[in-house]
Design a protein around this motif. Structure first.
Motif, PDB file in Angstrom:
ATOM      1  N   GLU A 180      58.506  34.182  35.764  1.00  0.00           N
ATOM      2  CA  GLU A 180      57.436  33.233  35.489  1.00  0.00           C
ATOM      3  C   GLU A 180      56.844  32.628  36.757  1.00  0.00           C
ATOM      4  OE1 GLU A 180      58.930  30.293  32.869  1.00  0.00           O
ATOM      5  OE2 GLU A 180      59.243  31.669  31.194  1.00  0.00           O
ATOM      6  N   ALA A 181      57.049  33.259  37.892  1.00  0.00           N
ATOM      7  CA  ALA A 181      56.565  32.703  39.150  1.00  0.00           C
ATOM      8  C   ALA A 181      55.042  32.615  39.149  1.00  0.00           C
ATOM      9  CB  ALA A 181      57.049  33.555  40.317  1.00  0.00           C
ATOM     10  N   LEU A 182      54.543  31.455  39.523  1.00  0.00           N
ATOM     11  CA  LEU A 182      53.102  31.237  39.571  1.00  0.00           C
ATOM     12  C   LEU A 182      52.512  31.924  40.800  1.00  0.00           C
ATOM     13  CD1 LEU A 182      50.541  29.775  38.551  1.00  0.00           C
ATOM     14  CD2 LEU A 182      51.210  27.837  39.990  1.00  0.00           C
ATOM     15  N   ASP A 183      51.518  32.747  40.573  1.00  0.00           N
ATOM     16  CA  ASP A 183      50.845  33.457  41.672  1.00  0.00           C
ATOM     17  C   ASP A 183      49.760  32.546  42.252  1.00  0.00           C
ATOM     18  OD1 ASP A 183      49.860  35.327  43.407  1.00  0.00           O
ATOM     19  OD2 ASP A 183      48.717  36.415  41.889  1.00  0.00           O
ATOM     20  N   LEU A 184      50.195  31.477  42.923  1.00  0.00           N
ATOM     21  CA  LEU A 184      49.254  30.482  43.409  1.00  0.00           C
ATOM     22  C   LEU A 184      48.340  31.042  44.493  1.00  0.00           C
ATOM     23  CD1 LEU A 184      48.353  27.541  43.127  1.00  0.00           C
ATOM     24  CD2 LEU A 184      49.949  26.950  44.945  1.00  0.00           C
ATOM     25  N   ASP A 185      48.886  31.809  45.410  1.00  0.00           N
ATOM     26  CA  ASP A 185      48.065  32.392  46.474  1.00  0.00           C
ATOM     27  C   ASP A 185      46.967  33.285  45.893  1.00  0.00           C
ATOM     28  OD1 ASP A 185      49.714  31.093  48.209  1.00  0.00           O
ATOM     29  OD2 ASP A 185      50.849  32.867  48.810  1.00  0.00           O
ATOM     30  N   GLY A 186      47.339  34.085  44.900  1.00  0.00           N
ATOM     31  CA  GLY A 186      46.351  34.958  44.267  1.00  0.00           C
ATOM     32  C   GLY A 186      45.283  34.168  43.529  1.00  0.00           C
ATOM     33  N   ILE A 187      45.701  33.099  42.853  1.00  0.00           N
ATOM     34  CA  ILE A 187      44.746  32.262  42.120  1.00  0.00           C
ATOM     35  C   ILE A 187      43.744  31.636  43.082  1.00  0.00           C
ATOM     36  CG2 ILE A 187      44.508  30.139  40.767  1.00  0.00           C
ATOM     37  CD1 ILE A 187      47.109  30.790  39.404  1.00  0.00           C
ATOM     38  N   VAL A 188      44.246  31.058  44.161  1.00  0.00           N
ATOM     39  CA  VAL A 188      43.360  30.405  45.131  1.00  0.00           C
ATOM     40  C   VAL A 188      42.395  31.417  45.737  1.00  0.00           C
ATOM     41  CG1 VAL A 188      43.294  29.203  47.348  1.00  0.00           C
ATOM     42  CG2 VAL A 188      45.000  28.569  45.639  1.00  0.00           C
ATOM     43  N   LEU A 189      42.868  32.622  45.991  1.00  0.00           N
ATOM     44  CA  LEU A 189      42.004  33.668  46.547  1.00  0.00           C
ATOM     45  C   LEU A 189      40.860  33.993  45.581  1.00  0.00           C
ATOM     46  CD1 LEU A 189      41.680  35.625  48.951  1.00  0.00           C
ATOM     47  CD2 LEU A 189      43.006  37.292  47.641  1.00  0.00           C
ATOM     48  N   VAL A 190      41.179  34.084  44.299  1.00  0.00           N
ATOM     49  CA  VAL A 190      40.153  34.379  43.286  1.00  0.00           C
ATOM     50  C   VAL A 190      39.162  33.226  43.185  1.00  0.00           C
ATOM     51  CG1 VAL A 190      39.751  34.745  40.823  1.00  0.00           C
ATOM     52  CG2 VAL A 190      41.628  35.923  41.961  1.00  0.00           C
ATOM     53  N   LEU A 191      39.673  32.006  43.145  1.00  0.00           N
ATOM     54  CA  LEU A 191      38.796  30.836  43.035  1.00  0.00           C
ATOM     55  C   LEU A 191      37.879  30.721  44.250  1.00  0.00           C
ATOM     56  CD1 LEU A 191      41.381  28.221  41.673  1.00  0.00           C
ATOM     57  CD2 LEU A 191      39.706  29.541  40.368  1.00  0.00           C
ATOM     58  N   ASP A 192      38.446  30.941  45.423  1.00  0.00           N
ATOM     59  CA  ASP A 192      37.643  30.859  46.647  1.00  0.00           C
ATOM     60  C   ASP A 192      36.563  31.941  46.672  1.00  0.00           C
ATOM     61  OD1 ASP A 192      37.217  29.706  49.320  1.00  0.00           O
ATOM     62  OD2 ASP A 192      37.885  31.646  50.043  1.00  0.00           O
ATOM     63  N   ARG A 193      36.903  33.134  46.191  1.00  0.00           N
ATOM     64  CA  ARG A 193      35.925  34.221  46.164  1.00  0.00           C
ATOM     65  C   ARG A 193      34.763  33.901  45.228  1.00  0.00           C
ATOM     66  NH1 ARG A 193      39.215  38.080  45.031  1.00  0.00           N
ATOM     67  NH2 ARG A 193      38.795  38.318  42.813  1.00  0.00           N
ATOM     68  N   LEU A 205      33.691  30.919  44.508  1.00  0.00           N
ATOM     69  CA  LEU A 205      32.882  29.865  45.131  1.00  0.00           C
ATOM     70  C   LEU A 205      31.954  30.441  46.186  1.00  0.00           C
ATOM     71  CD1 LEU A 205      35.140  26.702  45.649  1.00  0.00           C
ATOM     72  CD2 LEU A 205      33.198  26.975  44.110  1.00  0.00           C
ATOM     73  N   HIS A 206      32.425  31.448  46.903  1.00  0.00           N
ATOM     74  CA  HIS A 206      31.609  32.065  47.950  1.00  0.00           C
ATOM     75  C   HIS A 206      30.520  32.971  47.387  1.00  0.00           C
ATOM     76  CE1 HIS A 206      34.717  30.743  50.817  1.00  0.00           C
ATOM     77  NE2 HIS A 206      33.805  30.946  51.744  1.00  0.00           N
ATOM     78  N   ASP A 207      30.738  33.490  46.182  1.00  0.00           N
ATOM     79  CA  ASP A 207      29.792  34.436  45.591  1.00  0.00           C
ATOM     80  C   ASP A 207      28.516  33.702  45.190  1.00  0.00           C
ATOM     81  OD1 ASP A 207      28.487  36.501  44.382  1.00  0.00           O
ATOM     82  OD2 ASP A 207      30.137  37.090  43.080  1.00  0.00           O
ATOM     83  N   THR A 208      27.400  34.127  45.753  1.00  0.00           N
ATOM     84  CA  THR A 208      26.127  33.436  45.499  1.00  0.00           C
ATOM     85  C   THR A 208      25.599  33.674  44.092  1.00  0.00           C
ATOM     86  OG1 THR A 208      24.941  35.325  46.466  1.00  0.00           O
ATOM     87  CG2 THR A 208      25.468  33.470  47.929  1.00  0.00           C
ATOM     88  N   VAL A 209      26.057  34.731  43.417  1.00  0.00           N
ATOM     89  CA  VAL A 209      25.554  35.023  42.072  1.00  0.00           C
ATOM     90  C   VAL A 209      26.444  34.437  40.980  1.00  0.00           C
ATOM     91  CG1 VAL A 209      24.450  37.139  42.850  1.00  0.00           C
ATOM     92  CG2 VAL A 209      26.791  37.240  41.970  1.00  0.00           C
ATOM     93  N   THR A 210      27.453  33.688  41.361  1.00  0.00           N
ATOM     94  CA  THR A 210      28.334  33.075  40.366  1.00  0.00           C
ATOM     95  C   THR A 210      27.554  32.074  39.525  1.00  0.00           C
ATOM     96  OG1 THR A 210      30.240  33.300  41.832  1.00  0.00           O
ATOM     97  CG2 THR A 210      30.436  31.724  40.036  1.00  0.00           C
TER      98      THR A 210
END
Length: 756
Positions: free
Chosen positions: A362-375, A377-382
């Motif tokens: 059940e380990a939380l993939d926090l690094d992966g989540i933050v990477l997705v969220l940051d991507r 935010l950077h995406d101009t078409v979001t």
């Protein structure tokens, strides 16, 4: 010939002569069924079928010899021979019944080819054989599913329409057999099912959809036997499909997986968010997908618990700073309650059946989540709703797992600041909530200090100058560790936030004009307004861009005087009865000196009328521009607003407020003959005659008399004002000198501009 072979085989069966039986079958196979002559092959097929009928129950002993030559004829170029082969195999299977199950894979393999046969007669014959095999499998309890699944997994990726229909029909049959647990092998065929769901044929799509619905029903009935983890990534892939039906079906499965498996889905949370977040911005044409995706997003967010942060930093700091054992035990109890709730969520479902979950996975993939969220935010078409969801996720993670999240703050911080320029007010509000939580979270005291100091040192040339305050902004305030971002406790990121916010206002002038007041007002609600104004004043005091400093002071002053969010701060400054309020006034004053009119308005707000009059006397030495007169005009308009009601009433007390009247007359003398001049003139004409308003000795003794605070050295403040204004004048002269030099270098351009 058929009757002859049948009679011959019956005679050998009666004699129990297996050798002769095999010899007859071998002759029919090698010399006839596999002959080069079409008529011989036809006769051989008929003979093999007749042998099977003659053997009856004993045909199971010779099935391999009977089936193999018939299956070979399935590949014959002559469609009539393929049909005869299909008919012959039907008769063989009909006699043998359950005895053919050990040979099921080769039969299935041959049938799957005939299902796509172009000849309608062959296809019709194969359908009869197919129904017979299905009846046999349904009736039998000896079907070898383990041996069949690899073949099914291979055939399920066929692109042929009829082959797909054949495969789906068999999966549907096997799923309905009580003794066959196809759910155990679902991970091996789930991807292929979603591939078939995208078929061009409406009928096949409907069949596949039915199969997936049945599987999902069984998953809900028996969640304990479901391999959620092995299918999670398959669903993630198909949740991003361009086909609406595939995407909706996969998203529906994902919703059920998250609800049934609970925290066992956390290791796949980054992939889930990659698929789910873009769907939140879908329009009404994909409303169903959007609604299911929203449920997935909300349910996944609820799975994250404080224990995912490792050591509970809030509880630790609460013990260290407050030293209250009761609160500590209460915190442990709340954490235990949340843990129990999480366990209940993970070990039960709506059917009440227990679900066994491996909590080690059940380990939380926090690094992966933050990477997705940051991507995102950077995406101009979001899309807007996706950006809002991303910011909600970040806020939620900073609340639930602050200790781990602050390791990512340095990488997230620039993008969060950039998001303040978003076109949507709602996005900006959520962004401010995240930034406010970063600036006030107790975890930032331990995790953010080192990184902040190093970054501020490295970026000192590109960022605004950071002043070093001799005393903390919150020295007089008790440190509390509330989860709310409105706490007055600020961490090392708070000042960094203020510095970079002002830097962004300086770089994006339009942002300051259109959203600056809105952003600052919301921050005053989320954080401590006094700290915000005090810190910004300290930063602006050392700002090298004096024009920006003047504009920023004008903006802050307008917010201070007019915003409802600053009501308490205005009341604190109004009386200057405490040392803290006097320190705040002096701190603001020194930066407010970048804008003379704002400085006077601050003096009016704090009832420092004599000092306001002294400042106005200095205005004669200043360069009076149109912008300056416009600001005076706005100040006159503000005096007529409800905020300065107390000031207008003090005009009745002429004896005790002579400098207020003098200051207002000073403003009147600065103004040209304009509407503001007439407005202020009419107000001053209403000031009563001092003789008429003179009070008796008894009335004087009861009247409140406001004393000047001893903590404020007004001479020093006045000298500071003159120093700042001289610096502004010097900068303007330097700019004017550079302009004159350019004019002398390019006289033709000057003449052209003049003519224009």
């Amino acid at each position: 010939m058929r009757c002859f072979h049948s009679l011959l085989v019956r005679e050998f069966v009666a004699q129990n002569n297996t050798g002769q039986i095999k010899h007859v079958i071998q002759i029919l196979s090698q010399e006839f069924a596999l002959s080069q002559h079409p008529h011989s092959r036809k006769g051989g097929l008929i003979g093999l079928a007749a042998c099977s009928i003659a053997l009856g129950k004993d045909s199971g002993l010779y099935l391999k010899e009977l089936i193999e030559p018939v299956l070979t004829c399935f590949n014959d170029a002559d469609s009539r021979l393929r049909y005869y082969a299909c008919e012959a195999l039907y008769n063989i299977v009909k006699v043998a019944r359950g005895s053919v199950l050990p040979h099921f894979n080769v039969l299935f393999n041959g049938l799957s080819k005939l299902a796509a046969d172009p000849d309608p007669n062959v296809k019709s014959g194969s359908e009869l054989l197919d129904r017979l095999l299905k009846d046999i499998v349904t009736e039998s309890s000896k079907f070898d599913l383990v041996a069949f699944v690899p073949l099914l997994r291979e055939r399920i990726y066929s692109n042929n329409q009829y082959a797909r229909q054949f495969i789906i029909s068999w999966i549907l049959v096997l799923e309905c057999v009580p003794d066959i647990n196809l759910l155990e092998y679902l991970p091996e065929i789930l991807d292929g099912l979603f591939q078939i769901l995208g078929d061009n044929s409406r009928e096949i799509r409907k069949m596949c959809e039915t199969v997936l619905v049945e599987f999902l029903k069984e998953i809900k009935r028996n969640p304990s036997s479901v391999k959620f983890a092995e299918m999670a990534n398959i669903l993630v892939i198909h949740c991003q499909a361009s086909d609406d039906l595939i995407q909706l079906t996969a998203m529906t499965w994902m919703r059920e997986f998250i609800q049934l498996a609970g925290r066992a889905m956390l290791p796949y949370s980054s992939g889930i968010l990659t698929a789910v977040l873009p769907c939140l911005s879908y329009d009404d044409r994909k409303k169903s997908i959007k609604e299911v995706a929203n449920v997935c997003n909300q349910t996944l967010m609820k799975l994250i618990m404080p224990e995912d942060d490792g050591d509970n930093i809030r509880q630790f700091m609460l013990q260290q700073l407050d030293g209250t054992a009761d609160e500590s035990s209460s915190s442990r109890k709340n954490s235990s309650d949340q843990s129990n709730m999480s366990q209940d969520l993970n070990t039960s479902n709506n059917t009440g059946e227990s679900v066994t979950i491996d909590h080690s996975q059940e380990a939380l993939d926090l690094d992966g989540i933050v990477l997705v969220l940051d991507r995102h935010l950077h995406d101009t078409v979001t899309g807007m709703m996706t950006r809002i969801a991303v910011l909600k996720w970040l806020y939620h993670l900073y609340i639930k797992t602050p200790r781990k999240m602050f390791r990512h703050t340095d990488s997230l911080f620039p993008m969060l600041l950039k998001t303040l320029s978003d076109e949507s007010d709602e996005v900006i509000l959520k962004d401010l909530e995240v930034l406010a939580e970063i600036a006030s979270s107790p975890a930032g005291q331990t995790e953010g200090q080192d990184s902040y100091e190093s970054n501020s040192t490295q970026n000192s040339q590109s960022e605004l100058n950071i002043p070093i305050s001799s005393t903390p902004l919150n020295s007089s305030r008790p440190r509390t560790l509330e989860c709310s971002p409105s706490t007055p406790t600020m961490n090392s990121y708070f000042f960094k936030f203020m510095v970079n916010l002002l830097k962004q206002f300086n770089n994006e002038k339009r942002l300051l004009e259109t959203r600056g007041p809105f952003i600052i007002r919301q921050l005053c609600l989320l954080l401590n307004a006094e700290n915000i104004f005090h810190s910004m004043a300290e930063i602006l005091l050392r700002e090298e861009d004096l024009k920006f400093a003047s504009t920023m002071v004008q903006t802050l002053n307008s917010i201070l005087l007019t915003s409802t969010e600053l009501f308490q701060l205005r009341n604190q400054l109004k009386d200057l009865r405490t040392t803290e309020s006097c320190n705040l006034f002096c701190g603001l004053y020194r930066s407010w000196c970048h804008n003379p009119v704002a400085t006077v308005s601050l003096c009016f707000l704090t009832q420092n009328y004599k000092h306001a009059y002294d400042l106005i006397q200095k205005f004669g030495d200043l360069e009076v521009t149109i912008d300056f007169l416009t600001e005076v005009d706005k100040l006159v308009q503000l005096i007529e607003c409800p905020i300065f009601t107390y000031l207008r009433l003090q005009l009745l007390d002429v004896e005790n407020n002579p400098y207020l009247i003098k200051a207002l007359y000073g403003l009147l003398m600065l103004l040209p003959q304009s509407k503001a001049f007439q407005l202020l003139s009419q107000r001053l004409q209403c000031v009563p005659n001092p003789e008429l308003m003179r009070t008796t000795p008894s009335e004087k003794s009861t009247a409140p008399n406001r004393q000047v605070p001893l903590e404020i050295n007004y001479s020093d403040l006045l000298q500071h004002f003159e120093k700042v204004q001289n610096k502004h004048l010097e900068i303007r002269h330097q700019r004017a000198g550079r302009t004159d030099q350019l004019d002398r270098k390019h006289p033709r351009d000057t003449e052209a501009n003049s003519s224009v």
